[in-house]
Design a protein around this motif. Structure first.
Motif, PDB file in Angstrom:
ATOM      1  N   UNK A  82     -10.372   9.329  -0.248  1.00  0.00           N
ATOM      2  CA  UNK A  82      -9.800   8.427   0.756  1.00  0.00           C
ATOM      3  C   UNK A  82      -8.340   8.762   1.037  1.00  0.00           C
ATOM      4  N   UNK A  83      -7.610   9.200  -0.005  1.00  0.00           N
ATOM      5  CA  UNK A  83      -6.193   9.540   0.163  1.00  0.00           C
ATOM      6  C   UNK A  83      -5.973  11.031   0.422  1.00  0.00           C
ATOM      7  N   UNK A  84      -7.058  11.774   0.582  1.00  0.00           N
ATOM      8  CA  UNK A  84      -6.909  13.186   0.941  1.00  0.00           C
ATOM      9  C   UNK A  84      -7.169  14.157  -0.178  1.00  0.00           C
ATOM     10  N   UNK A  85      -7.524  13.684  -1.376  1.00  0.00           N
ATOM     11  CA  UNK A  85      -7.777  14.588  -2.500  1.00  0.00           C
ATOM     12  C   UNK A  85      -9.186  15.138  -2.469  1.00  0.00           C
ATOM     13  N   UNK A 145      -3.858   4.393 -17.508  1.00  0.00           N
ATOM     14  CA  UNK A 145      -4.069   3.276 -16.585  1.00  0.00           C
ATOM     15  C   UNK A 145      -5.273   2.459 -17.040  1.00  0.00           C
ATOM     16  N   UNK A 146      -5.171   1.156 -16.899  1.00  0.00           N
ATOM     17  CA  UNK A 146      -6.314   0.314 -17.290  1.00  0.00           C
ATOM     18  C   UNK A 146      -7.389   0.306 -16.219  1.00  0.00           C
ATOM     19  N   UNK A 147      -8.637   0.149 -16.662  1.00  0.00           N
ATOM     20  CA  UNK A 147      -9.747  -0.069 -15.745  1.00  0.00           C
ATOM     21  C   UNK A 147      -9.904  -1.567 -15.506  1.00  0.00           C
ATOM     22  N   UNK A 148     -10.498  -1.952 -14.376  1.00  0.00           N
ATOM     23  CA  UNK A 148     -10.918  -1.108 -13.251  1.00  0.00           C
ATOM     24  C   UNK A 148      -9.715  -0.545 -12.519  1.00  0.00           C
ATOM     25  N   UNK A 149      -9.867   0.658 -12.013  1.00  0.00           N
ATOM     26  CA  UNK A 149      -8.749   1.375 -11.408  1.00  0.00           C
ATOM     27  C   UNK A 149      -8.330   0.714 -10.105  1.00  0.00           C
ATOM     28  N   UNK A 150      -7.036   0.443 -10.005  1.00  0.00           N
ATOM     29  CA  UNK A 150      -6.451  -0.065  -8.765  1.00  0.00           C
ATOM     30  C   UNK A 150      -5.961   1.142  -7.957  1.00  0.00           C
ATOM     31  N   UNK A 151      -6.575   1.454  -6.817  1.00  0.00           N
ATOM     32  CA  UNK A 151      -6.236   2.688  -6.087  1.00  0.00           C
ATOM     33  C   UNK A 151      -4.746   2.868  -5.771  1.00  0.00           C
ATOM     34  N   UNK A 152      -4.039   1.870  -5.206  1.00  0.00           N
ATOM     35  CA  UNK A 152      -2.614   2.084  -4.934  1.00  0.00           C
ATOM     36  C   UNK A 152      -1.808   2.405  -6.195  1.00  0.00           C
ATOM     37  N   UNK A 153      -2.153   1.733  -7.298  1.00  0.00           N
ATOM     38  CA  UNK A 153      -1.437   1.999  -8.549  1.00  0.00           C
ATOM     39  C   UNK A 153      -1.716   3.420  -9.031  1.00  0.00           C
ATOM     40  N   UNK A 212       0.879  -1.172   0.000  1.00  0.00           N
ATOM     41  CA  UNK A 212       0.000   0.000   0.000  1.00  0.00           C
ATOM     42  C   UNK A 212       0.912   1.216   0.000  1.00  0.00           C
ATOM     43  N   UNK A 213       0.558   2.274  -0.729  1.00  0.00           N
ATOM     44  CA  UNK A 213       1.415   3.461  -0.721  1.00  0.00           C
ATOM     45  C   UNK A 213       1.711   3.922   0.702  1.00  0.00           C
ATOM     46  N   UNK A 214       2.959   4.306   0.925  1.00  0.00           N
ATOM     47  CA  UNK A 214       3.357   4.763   2.250  1.00  0.00           C
ATOM     48  C   UNK A 214       2.707   6.091   2.587  1.00  0.00           C
ATOM     49  N   UNK A 215       3.194   6.740   3.625  1.00  0.00           N
ATOM     50  CA  UNK A 215       2.620   8.040   4.008  1.00  0.00           C
ATOM     51  C   UNK A 215       2.660   9.017   2.833  1.00  0.00           C
ATOM     52  N   UNK A 216       1.537   9.606   2.510  1.00  0.00           N
ATOM     53  CA  UNK A 216       1.464  10.502   1.363  1.00  0.00           C
ATOM     54  C   UNK A 216       1.955  11.893   1.751  1.00  0.00           C
TER      55      UNK A 216
END
Length: 641
Positions: A375-378, A462-470, A343-347
């Motif tokens: 979810x990631x703050x955007x 990016x291909x769908x369905x979107x993978x959030x971490x990617x 999972x992406x580290x601290x953003x």
């Protein structure tokens, strides 16, 4: 028991005869002081008490005799019932033995049939894969692709039948390991996505932000359940959308109650068929001319797997509108995140300052994308429904004096009237600022040439369905000025993965033990195309001889071979290593696909297991993993020495 019954009869005689005589004797002694027959008779005639004693004694005697008689009858009945019960028990045990023998025979038959079918299937799929890697005309490639699709469809049927038989026999065991539900759902959606590339169908994955990050359960069987439901939806949906949604219903006592649903806009299921489709070999349409194929086992297997996991499966459907399959499962919450869960580290704080524009004609897609970014703050996120609205919005902001209205524009590829590429070109004409990044989101990413993307001002795809971490990693990479490089990675994710695998495999010395000539040729060509050095042998004894003459990086070992099979050969290799040290990875390569076959391989000392027909990508991944583990093992040995 018979002795006790006789005693009751004796007591009856004594009570009926002895007590009256004794009572009369006592009365005679008390009245005349002597015991004489005449006196006893006279006493009996004139004493009502003696008559009462005689009557009571007679009744008691008869009652005692009756008790004795009925007890004999009861004893006899009990013995007969015991004998009958023993006979029934013997019959039941015999029937149970016959059933177990039949199950063993069925398992042996399935194992043998699996082996016999998978061996030629391995040659068909493997050699066809090699043919597709050669220069072909369009017509030849179409034929070869048809062979590939047909072979994979046949393999699906074989796997369904094997899975169904294992579940019915009660031999399917579940794992309990940490996993990320988000990864399982996105990975499964990526598997099904190519099936939809020729249909106007959106595939969307929506995972509740409140869902615990890591759960404990069997991700392989859960993936099978979701894949069955997704395959079913893809088969029966001509247009619209397929949505996979996961929500956390409750979380108490360290256990999360999770609902996973697959909703589609397909043909729907009539109410009178909604129960029948979960039966074995059942179809919605029972006519021989039905439009949609399949064995009718997918949903039957799905229902049994869900029940095996202690869950519930529900169906809501309306003909002409679509269907929604929902499963509810309980998963223990795993507090420790496993190493392979990424999972992406601290953003960075700047992520909260990013300005986003989402352009998509599908309402569910817009909602899910917005939820992911939030979810990631955007939080700064505008949403429009088509390309015209996007161009107009960017134009208004430019007219208001903004040099670069957005940091990122997430742009759907397939939209009516103005598609994603046209929209990107129009936006670039208004705002050429390279600081504003345009990301193309598409279900058909493999059909878009990278040069065309660059011509239209697209920075990444990016291909769908979107993978959030990617998605988050891509956004951060673009923000750091790695636009072009990230774009190439996004477009050629599969190519880059293949290149990394090839680098790990290049130059590996691999010993292949396989007695089938077609399989030998196929495996050899696959490995040599990846830069491996291959040595072929036909049985386990030749493996032992080859190891005495040369060093190898790893061994691909068939289980069933003449002279000495793979199991025995592996045991002897491990015995040698106990004396000499070292460890050479051994990978089982077999047409046996039953769970007990995998257990036998691992117990013998094999490191991994691949069932035939061989998936070339799975083979390369296993080889790369084994090679890496072997390198680490050697490095640890050198440090310790």
């Amino acid at each position: 028991m018979e002795r006790t019954a006789r005693q009751y009869r004796l007591y009856g005689i004594i009570m009926g005869v002895g007590f009256p005589v004794l009572a009369t004797m006592i009365a005679s002694v008390m009245s005349s002081g002597e015991v004489a027959l005449k006196t006893m008779l006279e006493e009996q005639l004139r004493s009502p008490l003696l008559w009462l004693i005689d009557m009571v004694s007679l009744v008691l005697g008869l009652l005692a005799q009756n008790i004795g008689y009925h007890k004999d009858s009861l004893v006899r009945i009990v013995r007969e019932q015991e004998a009958m019960l023993e006979e029934r028990t013997r019959e039941y045990q015999a029937a149970l033995d016959r059933a177990e023998q039949a199950n063993r025979a069925k398992s042996a038959f399935l194992a043998n049939m699996s082996h016999e079918i998978r061996t030629p299937m391995n040659g068909i799929i493997g050699m066809n894969h090699l043919m597709l890697m050669t220069p072909l005309t369009d017509e030849q490639r179409e034929y070869a692709q048809t062979v590939k699709n047909s072979a994979e469809a046949l393999l699906t049927v074989i796997n369904d039948i094997l899975d169904f038989s294992k579940i019915e026999a009660g031999k399917l065991e579940l794992e309990m390991i940490p996993f990320r539900l988000r990864d399982v759902l996105h990975g499964t959606a990526e598997i099904i996505s190519p099936v939809l590339k020729d249909k106007p169908v959106e595939l969307i994955v929506d995972v509740d932000a409140e869902l615990p990050e890591v759960l404990s359960g069997d991700p392989v069987r859960l993936r099978q359940v979701v894949l069955n439901l997704l395959s079913n939806a893809a088969k029966f949906t001509r247009e619209g959308e397929i949505v996979v949604q996961a929500t956390c219903i409750a979380s108490t006592g360290g256990v999360a109650r999770v609902q996973i649903s697959v909703r589609d806009t397909g043909i729907g299921i009539p109410e009178d068929r909604q129960q029948a489709i979960f039966e074995s070999f059942a179809q919605v349409s029972t006519t021989t001319t039905r439009e949609f194929g399949g064995t009718g086992l997918g949903l039957a297997i799905t229902l049994r797997l869900v029940k095996l996991m202690g869950g519930e499966l529900d169906l809501e459907s309306c003909p002409g509108e679509g269907s929604k399959f929902s499963i509810v499962l309980n998963f223990p919450i795993c507090r420790e995140i496993p190493e392979d869960v990424s999972e992406p580290g601290p953003l960075p704080e700047q992520f909260e300052k990013f300005r986003f524009l989402i352009v998509d004609d599908n309402g569910t897609n817009r909602t899910v994308l917005r939820k992911v970014l939030q979810r990631y703050g955007g939080e700064s996120c505008d949403v429009v429904i088509d390309g015209y609205a996007a161009v107009a919005l960017v134009g208004r902001k430019m007219d208001a004096g903004e040099k670069s209205p957005y940091d990122f524009i997430l742009l759907d590829m397939l939209m009516p009237q103005m598609d994603g590429l046209q929209t990107a070109r129009e936006i670039r004409a208004i705002c050429p600022d390279p600081a504003m990044k345009i990301i193309l989101l598409t279900s058909a990413y493999d059909m878009v040439d990278k040069l065309i993307l660059a011509e239209h001002g697209v920075d990444a795809m990016l291909p769908k369905p979107i993978n959030p971490p990617r998605l988050v990693r891509l956004l951060l990479g673009l923000a750091d000025g790695q636009g072009e490089g990230v774009s190439l990675q996004a477009v050629t994710v599969v190519e880059d993965r293949e290149k990394r695998l090839v680098e790990k495999l290049r130059g590996l010395h691999i010993l292949v033990a396989e007695d089938n000539v077609v399989n030998q040729r196929m495996v050899r060509r696959l490995l040599e195309k990846k830069g491996c050095v291959v040595h072929l042998v036909e049985d386990g004894l030749d493996v032992l001889t080859a190891l005495e003459q040369e060093n190898y990086d790893l061994i691909l070992m068939d289980m069933q071979m003449p002279v000495m099979d793979g199991i025995e050969a592996t045991k002897k290799i491990r015995q040698r290593e106990e004396a000499t040290g070292g460890h050479i990875p051994v990978i089982a390569l077999t047409a046996n696909a039953m769970p007990e076959d995998r257990e036998r391989c691992l117990e013998a000392g094999m490191d991994d297991f691949l069932s035939k027909p061989i998936d070339p990508r799975a083979l390369m991944a296993v080889l790369a993993r084994s090679a890496l583990l072997n390198e680490n093992r050697k490095a640890d040995a050198e440090q310790n020495s």
